[in-house]
Design an enzyme around this catalytic site. Structure first.
Site, short mmCIF file in Angstrom:
data_model
loop_
_atom_site.label_atom_id
_atom_site.label_comp_id
_atom_site.label_asym_id
_atom_site.label_seq_id
_atom_site.Cartn_x
_atom_site.Cartn_y
_atom_site.Cartn_z
N CYS A 12 0.82 -1.04 0.08
CA CYS A 12 0.07 0.10 0.15
C CYS A 12 0.87 1.26 0.00
CB CYS A 12 -0.79 0.12 1.45
SG CYS A 12 -1.89 -1.36 1.58
N GLY A 38 -1.07 0.78 -5.06
CA GLY A 38 -2.23 -0.03 -4.93
C GLY A 38 -3.36 0.65 -5.61
N ASN A 112 0.99 0.67 5.99
CA ASN A 112 1.47 0.26 4.77
C ASN A 112 2.36 -1.09 5.45
OD1 ASN A 112 2.85 -0.58 2.63
ND2 ASN A 112 4.36 0.79 2.59
N GLY A 113 2.06 -2.23 4.98
CA GLY A 113 3.11 -3.26 5.72
C GLY A 113 2.12 -4.57 5.72
N TYR A 252 11.44 -2.99 -7.86
CA TYR A 252 10.33 -3.23 -8.60
C TYR A 252 9.35 -2.08 -7.98
CZ TYR A 252 5.84 -4.85 -10.11
OH TYR A 252 4.58 -5.02 -10.87
#
Ligand code: SF4
Length: 470
Positions: A12, A38, A112-113, A252
């Site tokens: 995210c 996301g 996020n995570g 990436y």
């Protein structure tokens, strides 16, 4: 239980503002620049100093936040979230920020995570009477804070955060303050910036450029920042910290114009490509990269090898990224819709196709076939990262070990499966040197879990059970 654990699997982006009259608009632009992290859901919660108000929905930032919706989001502070979820974790209720109201005030959370001890925490909390509204691990923090027994919000947050294991970058907003926390390994990127007298926080620095904010610094592992109308203070909730930023952020995930811990992502990728030209010298006529994330590495390979870089593949910009599509059927269809070969570039040529990673192998096989169908006489696949042999427990959707093509196949077997004339991966040492990050203590400070199987945190049995299921 499997669906619940799978539901934790997400990547995210988060963005927050404190002290700006256009907080919601800035958050809109910030989230828009983080949209690559996301695309399945997004939300913004604003504070006007007295109440928290939120809007969220399933879809893109531009779809959810229409002009009418934005008019309702008034206040000097805001937090926002863009969300990716796997099949088990979708649904409106899991879209963030999560917003909680109680008699003592309101709380909004954006995360996020991925937590690796969420199931044991949920069992404990449910035994104490908690009822969860979502299958997201984010909600655990709200319950832990509420049950901590401390009267001060900072102490509540510190106590709750110290119980979490795994990867987390959190934005925690009440009516009167914004708290920012990063896990003790700093697995996910999180940076602090300023815009006039306002503070901004974002998963990636590209969001600062979009809103005109100035980068101040990265959030430290184990740090809790408290931002309110009196200014900013920094506290520690974890004594022992070891930096282990996700290497895949460089390879990436992040945008090439973002800097992570002082290193520009495009430059890191270009260096990965240059290193591949040393580790995998190949005789060929042309180098091409799989758009968008592999272009930088392909340019680096071309520069170091002296073989010309050409645009051998074109991306249809109006189709989402296949890596983040939730089902295999959609993923396979997505490759066809997304990429086209440039016949005039590859026909009759020996082509070096640089890609950043191979996860399941499906995409690589289709691209190799596509290039050969367009007349390439040879296709040599060069991967600017080591083989991904192990699942990620920290929020990157690499799925189960069995789905990873490199977990059960040798490089030669993968080459055969994808139909390439040759296949080369980068070495782990080459990757570390090419990215070139050096922390103050002289260690590299990367997470290499999906490459080496050595993870920076303990992994809990119920999480392992899902990822290693047969
Ligand atoms: S296991 Fe791999 S993808 Fe997951 S955080 Fe570590 S480096 Fe990133």
């Amino acid at each position: 239980m499997l669906a619940e654990i799978k539901g934790l699997n997400e990547e995210c982006g988060i963005f927050g503002v404190w002290g700006h009259q256009d907080a919601a608009q800035l958050t809109y632009y910030g989230l828009h620049s983080l949209q690559h992290r996301g695309q399945e859901g997004t939300g913004i919660v604003v504070s006007d100093g007295k109440t928290l108000k939120g809007v969220k929905g399933e879809g893109l930032v531009s779809e959810i936040f229409t002009a009418n919706v934005m008019q309702e989001l008034t206040g000097d502070a805001a937090i926002g979230h863009v969300r990716y979820a796997t099949a088990g974790g979708g649904g409106y209720e899991n879209v963030q920020p999560l917003l909680f109201h109680s008699q003592s005030g309101s709380l909004a959370l954006a995360h996020n995570g991925n937590l690796v001890n969420v199931n044991s925490l949920k069992h404990q909390l449910e035994a104490q009477g908690s009822i969860f509204q979502t299958s997201s691990d984010t909600e655990v923090l709200a319950h832990l804070m509420k049950r901590s027994g401390y009267s001060d919000s900072k102490d509540r947050a510190k106590n709750a955060l110290s119980m979490l294991k795994g990867a987390y970058a959190y934005l925690i907003m009440t009516e009167t303050e914004l708290m920012v926390a990063l896990d003790p390994h700093g697995l996910r990127p999180l940076s602090l910036g300023c815009l006039g007298g306002a503070y901004v926080v974002a998963s990636e620095t590209c969001a600062f450029d979009v809103v005109g904010a100035e980068y101040i610094r990265d959030i430290e592992p184990g740090e809790l920042l408290i931002i309110n109308d009196d200014g900013i203070t920094s506290e520690r909730f974890a004594v022992s910290t070891t930096k282990a930023i996700c290497t895949m952020e460089y390879i990436y995930f992040s945008r090439p114009d973002s800097d992570i811990q002082g290193i520009n992502v495009h430059t890191a990728r270009k260096n990965l490509g240059k290193r591949m030209a040393i580790e995998a010298p190949i005789e060929a006529d042309v180098v091409t990269g799989v758009p968008d994330s592999s272009i930088s590495a392909a340019i680096g390979y071309a520069e170091a090898s002296g073989i010309p870089y050409e645009m051998g593949l074109i991306k249809n910009r109006y189709v989402g990224r296949t890596f983040i599509q939730p089902s295999q059927t959609l993923r396979e269809q997505g490759v066809k819709m997304k990429l086209s070969p440039v016949r005039g570039v590859v026909e009759g040529k020996r082509v070096i196709m640089v890609d950043d990673s191979i996860v399941r192998g499906t995409t690589s096989r289709r691209i190799v076939t596509m290039l050969k169908d367009a007349g390439a006489t040879e296709v040599h696949v060069v991967i600017s990262s080591p083989p991904i042999k192990n699942p990620c427990f920290y929020g990157i959707d690499t799925s189960t070990k069995e789905e990873l093509i490199a977990s059960g196949n040798s490089v030669e077997e993968i080459r055969e499966l994808i139909g390439a004339d040759s296949l080369t991966f980068l070495s782990v040492e080459g990757m570390i040197e090419a990215i070139g990050k050096k922390d103050g203590d002289g260690t590299e400070g990367y997470c290499l879990g999906c490459f080496t199987g050595k993870y920076p945190t303990e992994i809990y049995p119920d999480t392992l059970q899902y990822y290693y299921q047969k």
